[in-house]
Motif scaffolding. Structure first.
Motif, mmCIF file in Angstrom:
data_model
loop_
_atom_site.group_PDB
_atom_site.id
_atom_site.type_symbol
_atom_site.label_atom_id
_atom_site.label_comp_id
_atom_site.label_asym_id
_atom_site.label_seq_id
_atom_site.Cartn_x
_atom_site.Cartn_y
_atom_site.Cartn_z
ATOM 1 N N ALA A 135 0.837 -1.209 0.000
ATOM 2 C CA ALA A 135 0.000 0.000 0.000
ATOM 3 C C ALA A 135 0.869 1.256 0.000
ATOM 4 C CB ALA A 135 -0.930 -0.006 1.212
ATOM 5 N N PHE A 136 1.942 1.264 0.814
ATOM 6 C CA PHE A 136 2.841 2.416 0.831
ATOM 7 C C PHE A 136 3.513 2.607 -0.532
ATOM 8 C CE2 PHE A 136 3.051 2.002 5.580
ATOM 9 C CZ PHE A 136 2.669 3.301 5.871
ATOM 10 N N ILE A 137 3.944 1.521 -1.158
ATOM 11 C CA ILE A 137 4.608 1.608 -2.464
ATOM 12 C C ILE A 137 3.649 2.148 -3.518
ATOM 13 C CG2 ILE A 137 5.584 0.222 -4.346
ATOM 14 C CD1 ILE A 137 6.878 -1.543 -2.174
ATOM 15 N N VAL A 138 2.435 1.605 -3.567
ATOM 16 C CA VAL A 138 1.454 2.052 -4.565
ATOM 17 C C VAL A 138 1.111 3.528 -4.370
ATOM 18 C CG1 VAL A 138 -0.950 1.785 -5.293
ATOM 19 C CG2 VAL A 138 0.502 -0.221 -5.018
ATOM 20 N N LEU A 139 0.901 3.930 -3.140
ATOM 21 C CA LEU A 139 0.551 5.336 -2.898
ATOM 22 C C LEU A 139 1.678 6.281 -3.297
ATOM 23 C CD1 LEU A 139 -1.395 5.227 0.461
ATOM 24 C CD2 LEU A 139 -2.233 5.996 -1.744
ATOM 25 N N MET A 185 4.000 5.664 -5.523
ATOM 26 C CA MET A 185 4.098 5.653 -6.983
ATOM 27 C C MET A 185 3.031 6.567 -7.588
ATOM 28 S SD MET A 185 5.008 1.670 -7.753
ATOM 29 C CE MET A 185 5.009 1.835 -9.512
ATOM 30 N N LEU A 186 1.820 6.524 -7.028
ATOM 31 C CA LEU A 186 0.758 7.422 -7.494
ATOM 32 C C LEU A 186 1.139 8.889 -7.291
ATOM 33 C CD1 LEU A 186 -2.525 5.671 -6.328
ATOM 34 C CD2 LEU A 186 -1.795 6.108 -8.671
ATOM 35 N N ARG A 187 1.740 9.181 -6.157
ATOM 36 C CA ARG A 187 2.177 10.556 -5.889
ATOM 37 C C ARG A 187 3.194 10.997 -6.934
ATOM 38 N NH1 ARG A 187 2.800 13.612 -0.827
ATOM 39 N NH2 ARG A 187 2.027 11.742 0.173
ATOM 40 N N THR A 188 4.125 10.095 -7.286
ATOM 41 C CA THR A 188 5.135 10.424 -8.290
ATOM 42 C C THR A 188 4.510 10.638 -9.661
ATOM 43 O OG1 THR A 188 6.741 9.092 -7.067
ATOM 44 C CG2 THR A 188 7.282 9.628 -9.338
ATOM 45 N N VAL A 189 3.591 9.771 -10.040
ATOM 46 C CA VAL A 189 2.920 9.907 -11.333
ATOM 47 C C VAL A 189 2.145 11.219 -11.398
ATOM 48 C CG1 VAL A 189 1.047 8.958 -12.754
ATOM 49 C CG2 VAL A 189 2.805 7.443 -11.836
ATOM 50 N N PHE A 190 1.411 11.531 -10.352
ATOM 51 C CA PHE A 190 0.628 12.771 -10.358
ATOM 52 C C PHE A 190 1.513 14.016 -10.294
ATOM 53 C CE2 PHE A 190 -3.064 10.123 -9.039
ATOM 54 C CZ PHE A 190 -3.901 10.493 -10.082
ATOM 55 N N LEU A 239 -5.732 20.395 -9.468
ATOM 56 C CA LEU A 239 -5.885 19.073 -8.843
ATOM 57 C C LEU A 239 -4.613 18.602 -8.148
ATOM 58 C CD1 LEU A 239 -7.968 17.021 -11.423
ATOM 59 C CD2 LEU A 239 -8.672 17.861 -9.208
ATOM 60 N N GLN A 240 -3.503 19.239 -8.443
ATOM 61 C CA GLN A 240 -2.219 18.804 -7.879
ATOM 62 C C GLN A 240 -2.241 18.840 -6.340
ATOM 63 O OE1 GLN A 240 -0.005 17.978 -10.281
ATOM 64 N NE2 GLN A 240 1.355 17.071 -8.777
ATOM 65 N N GLY A 241 -2.717 19.929 -5.774
ATOM 66 C CA GLY A 241 -2.745 20.075 -4.319
ATOM 67 C C GLY A 241 -3.673 19.083 -3.633
ATOM 68 N N PRO A 242 -4.929 18.986 -4.062
ATOM 69 C CA PRO A 242 -5.829 18.032 -3.409
ATOM 70 C C PRO A 242 -5.390 16.581 -3.528
ATOM 71 C CG PRO A 242 -7.096 19.633 -4.671
ATOM 72 C CD PRO A 242 -5.655 19.872 -4.987
ATOM 73 N N VAL A 243 -4.791 16.205 -4.654
ATOM 74 C CA VAL A 243 -4.306 14.821 -4.822
ATOM 75 C C VAL A 243 -3.171 14.552 -3.836
ATOM 76 C CG1 VAL A 243 -3.089 13.257 -6.388
ATOM 77 C CG2 VAL A 243 -5.060 14.555 -7.201
ATOM 78 N N ASN A 244 -2.241 15.496 -3.720
ATOM 79 C CA ASN A 244 -1.131 15.321 -2.765
ATOM 80 C C ASN A 244 -1.640 15.270 -1.325
ATOM 81 O OD1 ASN A 244 1.082 15.000 -4.401
ATOM 82 N ND2 ASN A 244 1.491 17.201 -4.543
ATOM 83 N N ILE A 245 -2.617 16.087 -1.008
ATOM 84 C CA ILE A 245 -3.178 16.072 0.350
ATOM 85 C C ILE A 245 -3.868 14.746 0.623
ATOM 86 C CG2 ILE A 245 -4.941 17.101 1.835
ATOM 87 C CD1 ILE A 245 -4.199 19.807 0.560
ATOM 88 N N ALA A 246 -4.646 14.245 -0.346
ATOM 89 C CA ALA A 246 -5.342 12.969 -0.162
ATOM 90 C C ALA A 246 -4.358 11.823 0.023
ATOM 91 C CB ALA A 246 -6.257 12.693 -1.363
ATOM 92 N N ILE A 247 -3.294 11.800 -0.771
ATOM 93 C CA ILE A 247 -2.298 10.731 -0.648
ATOM 94 C C ILE A 247 -1.569 10.842 0.689
ATOM 95 C CG2 ILE A 247 -0.131 9.849 -1.600
ATOM 96 C CD1 ILE A 247 -1.283 10.404 -4.394
ATOM 97 N N VAL A 305 -2.823 12.069 3.498
ATOM 98 C CA VAL A 305 -3.761 11.625 4.534
ATOM 99 C C VAL A 305 -3.833 10.098 4.563
ATOM 100 C CG1 VAL A 305 -6.211 11.582 5.165
ATOM 101 C CG2 VAL A 305 -5.108 13.746 4.586
ATOM 102 N N ILE A 306 -3.882 9.467 3.391
ATOM 103 C CA ILE A 306 -3.927 8.002 3.340
ATOM 104 C C ILE A 306 -2.636 7.408 3.889
ATOM 105 C CG2 ILE A 306 -4.084 6.008 1.801
ATOM 106 C CD1 ILE A 306 -5.946 7.724 0.037
ATOM 107 N N ASN A 307 -1.487 8.026 3.591
ATOM 108 C CA ASN A 307 -0.213 7.558 4.154
ATOM 109 C C ASN A 307 -0.208 7.651 5.678
ATOM 110 O OD1 ASN A 307 1.517 6.515 2.175
ATOM 111 N ND2 ASN A 307 2.100 8.558 1.485
ATOM 112 N N ILE A 308 -0.770 8.727 6.216
ATOM 113 C CA ILE A 308 -0.839 8.876 7.676
ATOM 114 C C ILE A 308 -1.758 7.818 8.273
ATOM 115 C CG2 ILE A 308 -1.656 10.397 9.521
ATOM 116 C CD1 ILE A 308 -0.596 12.751 7.807
ATOM 117 N N ILE A 309 -2.881 7.542 7.613
ATOM 118 C CA ILE A 309 -3.787 6.489 8.089
ATOM 119 C C ILE A 309 -3.079 5.135 8.086
ATOM 120 C CG2 ILE A 309 -5.886 5.201 7.519
ATOM 121 C CD1 ILE A 309 -7.068 7.904 6.572
ATOM 122 N N LEU A 310 -2.314 4.855 7.036
ATOM 123 C CA LEU A 310 -1.560 3.597 6.983
ATOM 124 C C LEU A 310 -0.497 3.531 8.078
ATOM 125 C CD1 LEU A 310 -1.098 3.036 3.148
ATOM 126 C CD2 LEU A 310 -2.481 1.692 4.726
#
Length: 133
Positions: free
Chosen positions: A65-69, A71-76, A84-92, A94-99
Motif C-alpha cells: 500500500a505504501f509503495i502504490v501510494l 508511486m501514485l504521488r510520483t505519477v501525479f 488538482l495537484q494540491g488536493p491529490v497530494n493532500i489525499a495521498i 492523509v492516506i499515508n498517515i492512516i496507513l
C-alpha cells in the motif's frame, strides 16, 4: 504468631507471575520493511507461529500500500493538472498517515498478543500464493 499466620504471610510475599512477555517477532512483522522476519523466526508454539505469520502478511500488505501510494504521488507530480495537484497530494498524504497509524496500532496489538486483520485483503496470503502452495 501461629504457624498458620506465618504460612499466610509467606504465601502473600511470593511474587505474582509476570505478565506474558510481548511478542516482538509479530510486532516486527507489522513493520512493512521487516514483514519477512516472522517467516524466518519460528516460534515455539504452533499458535504463536501462526499469529507471527499473519502479522507478516499484514506487514506485506502495508508495504504494498505504501509503495502504490508513493508511486501514485510520483505519477501525479509529473502530470500537469492545474487545480488538482494540491488536493491529490493532500489525499495521498492523509492516506499515508492512516496507513502509518494502522501500522503502529497493529504493532501494539501484536505485542499484546492480538492480531489486527486488515479489511478486504487481510486474509489473502500473498507469500503462499507466490510460492504456489
Amino acid at each position: 504468631m501461629e504457624k498458620q499466620d506465618i504460612d499466610q504471610v509467606k504465601a502473600t510475599d511470593e511474587k505474582p507471575e509476570s505478565p506474558k512477555k510481548g511478542n516482538v517477532t509479530a510486532c516486527l512483522g507489522y513493520c512493512p520493511v521487516l514483514f519477512v522476519v516472522p517467516y524466518l523466526i519460528h516460534a515455539e508454539s504452533e499458535e504463536e507461529d501462526k499469529m507471527n505469520r499473519l502479522c507478516g502478511q499484514q506487514g506485506l500488505w502495508l508495504l504494498l500500500a505504501f509503495i502504490v501510494l508513493n508511486m501514485l504521488r510520483t505519477v501525479f507530480s509529473y502530470i500537469y493538472m492545474p487545480g488538482l495537484q494540491g488536493p491529490v497530494n493532500i489525499a495521498i498524504t492523509v492516506i499515508n498517515i492512516i496507513l502509518l497509524v494502522t501500522t503502529v496500532i497493529g504493532m501494539m496489538r501484536a505485542y499484546n498478543g492480538k492480531v489486527l486483520c486488515l479489511p478486504v485483503v487481510g486474509k489473502i496470503d500473498l507469500i503462499k500464493k507466490a510460492m504456489g502452495n
